[in-house]
Motif scaffolding. Structure first.
Motif, PDB file in Angstrom:
ATOM      1  N   VAL A  40       0.845  -1.190   0.000  1.00 36.66           N
ATOM      2  CA  VAL A  40       0.000   0.000   0.000  1.00 36.66           C
ATOM      3  C   VAL A  40       0.879   1.236   0.000  1.00 36.66           C
ATOM      4  N   ASP A  41       0.732   2.074  -1.016  1.00 38.14           N
ATOM      5  CA  ASP A  41       1.520   3.307  -1.095  1.00 38.14           C
ATOM      6  C   ASP A  41       0.726   4.507  -0.594  1.00 38.14           C
ATOM      7  N   VAL A  42      -0.596   4.484  -0.821  1.00 39.36           N
ATOM      8  CA  VAL A  42      -1.452   5.609  -0.442  1.00 39.36           C
ATOM      9  C   VAL A  42      -2.732   5.071   0.177  1.00 39.36           C
ATOM     10  N   LEU A  43      -3.148   5.662   1.277  1.00 41.66           N
ATOM     11  CA  LEU A  43      -4.413   5.308   1.925  1.00 41.66           C
ATOM     12  C   LEU A  43      -5.374   6.479   1.816  1.00 41.66           C
ATOM     13  N   ASP A  44      -6.635   6.172   1.592  1.00 39.99           N
ATOM     14  CA  ASP A  44      -7.640   7.231   1.482  1.00 39.99           C
ATOM     15  C   ASP A  44      -7.854   7.935   2.824  1.00 39.99           C
ATOM     16  N   LYS A  45      -8.382   9.105   2.739  1.00 38.05           N
ATOM     17  CA  LYS A  45      -8.743   9.873   3.934  1.00 38.05           C
ATOM     18  C   LYS A  45      -9.942   9.202   4.605  1.00 38.05           C
ATOM     19  N   VAL A  46      -9.905   9.101   5.921  1.00 42.13           N
ATOM     20  CA  VAL A  46     -11.030   8.529   6.668  1.00 42.13           C
ATOM     21  C   VAL A  46     -12.219   9.478   6.589  1.00 42.13           C
ATOM     22  N   THR A  47     -13.384   8.943   6.302  1.00 48.07           N
ATOM     23  CA  THR A  47     -14.604   9.751   6.201  1.00 48.07           C
ATOM     24  C   THR A  47     -15.692   9.164   7.090  1.00 48.07           C
ATOM     25  N   GLY A  48     -16.803   9.874   7.158  1.00 51.55           N
ATOM     26  CA  GLY A  48     -17.967   9.382   7.889  1.00 51.55           C
ATOM     27  C   GLY A  48     -17.779   9.286   9.389  1.00 51.55           C
ATOM     28  N   VAL A  49     -16.922  10.132   9.961  1.00 48.06           N
ATOM     29  CA  VAL A  49     -16.663  10.066  11.403  1.00 48.06           C
ATOM     30  C   VAL A  49     -17.833  10.673  12.182  1.00 48.06           C
ATOM     31  N   THR A  50     -18.342   9.923  13.132  1.00 41.77           N
ATOM     32  CA  THR A  50     -19.369  10.424  14.047  1.00 41.77           C
ATOM     33  C   THR A  50     -18.886  10.215  15.471  1.00 41.77           C
ATOM     34  N   ALA A  51     -19.396  11.006  16.389  1.00 36.74           N
ATOM     35  CA  ALA A  51     -18.965  10.922  17.786  1.00 36.74           C
ATOM     36  C   ALA A  51     -20.167  11.072  18.714  1.00 36.74           C
ATOM     37  N   VAL A  52     -20.209  10.229  19.718  1.00 35.10           N
ATOM     38  CA  VAL A  52     -21.286  10.264  20.713  1.00 35.10           C
ATOM     39  C   VAL A  52     -20.654  10.406  22.091  1.00 35.10           C
ATOM     40  N   ALA A  53     -21.064  11.437  22.818  1.00 34.16           N
ATOM     41  CA  ALA A  53     -20.502  11.696  24.143  1.00 34.16           C
ATOM     42  C   ALA A  53     -21.235  10.896  25.213  1.00 34.16           C
TER      43      ALA A  53
END
Length: 219
Positions: A40-53
């Protein structure tokens, strides 16, 4: 043999019989050979991040990245320049809980995919403020001692410290003590005047409910 591709004729490539035989001989009957994994030379940007407190924690979820062997979860407290990382060594895991956080304090989170020495672009920042644990209202006990009053209460579960507020006749409520101490001695009370006191617990930066207001009057 010929194929028509985009309006142009092209000749199919024939796999040599010797190579084909070698492939067949090298694969045991009844088993499937694993496809080779390309570096693997390049990894995509992480998307769809959600957060619950939650109480002293934040749970994050995100969309998995193809080729990721794991993830880094970046945590930054408020405006602090200090950053902490939570390493996840399984590329199929797309959720993580960051615990031990200060209730009432804003945190910033980002997630990045990793594979060997390759680290992908971090996700967009997500901000959340952890909640406090549940706290009950203190129950006050007020005892007159001379010209003053002693206010005390039992410890409140999950409380780190307490705020005492006092109201003199004709005045507004004012904070007179913030401490882990579970008692307060009033100012000298003028004869015939009515005073009020109330107390509330705190879990880190989050206030709990006030006690019932207790009024006292020196006779």
């Amino acid at each position: 043999m010929q194929f028509l591709l985009s309006g142009r004729r092209t000749r199919a490539l024939l796999l040599p019989v010797v190579v084909l035989a070698a492939v067949l001989v090298g694969t045991p009957a009844g088993t499937a050979s694993a496809a080779p994994t390309a570096p693997v030379d390049v990894l995509d940007k992480v998307t769809g991040v959600t957060a619950v407190a939650g109480p002293h924690r934040v749970t994050l979820t995100w969309t998995g990245v193809l080729g990721a062997a794991g993830y880094f979860v970046e945590t930054q407290r408020g405006t602090s320049t200090s950053v902490k990382y939570l390493a996840i060594s399984d590329g199929t895991v797309t959720t993580a809980t960051v615990s031990g956080l200060v209730a009432g304090q804003k945190y910033v989170f980002r997630v990045a995919a990793v594979a060997a020495s390759v680290v992908g672009e971090a996700s967009t920042r997500v901000e959340r403020t952890p909640l406090a644990d549940k706290m009950a209202a203190p129950k006050l006990k007020v005892v007159k001692v001379g010209k003053r009053y002693h206010v005390s209460w039992a410890p409140v579960t999950n409380a780190d410290y307490y705020e005492v507020q006092y109201k003199a006749p004709g005045k507004k409520w004012q904070t007179v003590q913030v401490s882990s101490t579970k008692a307060w001695k009033s100012f000298t009370a003028a004869k015939g005047k009515k005073y009020k006191v109330r107390v509330r617990p705190y879990d880190d930066l989050v206030a709990g409910p006030f006690s019932a207001v207790h009024a006292y009057k020196r006779r």
